[in-house]
Design a protein around this motif. Structure first.
Motif, short mmCIF file in Angstrom:
data_model
loop_
_atom_site.label_atom_id
_atom_site.label_comp_id
_atom_site.label_asym_id
_atom_site.label_seq_id
_atom_site.Cartn_x
_atom_site.Cartn_y
_atom_site.Cartn_z
N ASP A 1 42.10 36.53 30.21
CA ASP A 1 41.82 37.60 29.46
C ASP A 1 42.47 38.85 30.40
O ASP A 1 42.56 38.70 31.52
N THR B 1 41.02 41.38 31.72
CA THR B 1 40.06 41.60 33.06
C THR B 1 40.31 40.31 34.21
O THR B 1 40.47 40.67 35.27
N SER B 2 40.37 39.22 33.65
CA SER B 2 40.56 38.00 34.64
C SER B 2 41.85 38.24 35.40
O SER B 2 42.06 37.94 36.68
#
Length: 274
Positions: free
Chosen positions: A197, A199-200
């Motif tokens: 995702d 954020t990761s």
């Protein structure tokens, strides 16, 4: 394989600014099918080199030649040289395990040992490469590598829990920590954020930039924004009309994205094909 007990100094002392990796006239085949044609590229010490280009142009195959993973495929063959600080990793007498220790790999899909603890995942590579760390040094090694991978604060209270229980982004950073534990000079990354995702992905990109002054990094990515954010130089691969893949153009990332010399590069980085 005989294990030896060796002292492992901090990454900053051992790796310094990484090592220069140089591919010279690399050609690759799978059986009779030639997939790369005489590719040469210098990946400077302490920099991030991004390999970009459409699917099927040989980027991942080239990446796998850089630590002798290409030869794991039964039908695969190769011509050319890969020099790590001037020494050919394919030279007669060069040990495969030594090449893999000095040139680590992070894959597209996170691959921690799922039933093994976070702590044991970090140290697993040491045994696989025939190294052994004194028990008194292991805790410091695990903390150091998890910190370098940007994961320590998130997992320090659960180091004995299974690595497979982590999120996808955390698992990928755990794999980075595992690679760092064996003190590589170079870290290869094959689309490390493609399954993550946003954020990761941001956290992985931050980790790449933080590691770049210590470990030479080569990353395959289809994300042009990512290549622009994390890399110092880019190499644009292309395979046209059934011909083997090769490098169309390479150079500083700012030039590749801002003022490429080949119109095919401009078309690709601006999203007109691929």
């Amino acid at each position: 394989m005989t294990e030896t007990t060796i002292p492992l100094p901090p990454i900053t002392e051992d790796a310094g600014t990484g090592a220069t990796l140089e591919a010279r006239r690399i050609s690759c085949w799978f059986g009779d099918h030639k997939v790369l044609e005489r590719v040469s590229l210098t990946m400077p010490a302490g920099q991030v080199t991004a390999l970009i280009g459409p699917s099927g142009c040989g980027k991942s195959t080239f990446l796998r030649t850089l630590n002798r993973m290409h030869e794991l495929v039964p039908s695969a063959s190769l011509a050319g040289e890969v020099l790590l600080d001037g020494e050919d990793i394919y030279a007669r007498g060069r040990r495969l395990t030594e090449a893999r220790r000095r040139i680590g790999m992070v894959f597209q899909k996170p691959n921690p040992f799922p039933a093994m603890s976070i702590y044991d995942n970090v140290t697993a590579g040491l045994k696989l490469t025939g190294q052994r760390v004194r028990e008194s040094s292991k805790d410091a090694l695990v903390e150091e590598c998890l910190t370098k991978a940007g994961l320590w604060k998130e997992v320090r209270a659960r180091l004995r829990q299974p690595g497979g229980a982590l999120s996808g982004g955390q698992q990928q950073r755990l794999c980075i920590a595992r690679s760092l534990a064996v003190r590589p000079k170079v870290l290869l990354m094959d689309e490390p954020c493609s399954a993550l995702d946003p954020t990761s992905t941001r956290r992985i990109e931050e980790t790449i930039r933080e590691l770049a002054h210590e470990v030479t990094i080569v990353i395959v990515t289809h994300n042009m924004q990512q290549a622009a954010r994390v890399s110092d130089q880019c190499a644009f691969f292309l395979a046209e009309q059934g011909t083997p893949g090769g490098i169309v153009e390479h150079g500083p990332t700012t030039a590749m994205f801002g003022n490429p010399t080949d119109p095919r590069t401009a078309d690709y980085v601006e999203g007109r094909f691929g």
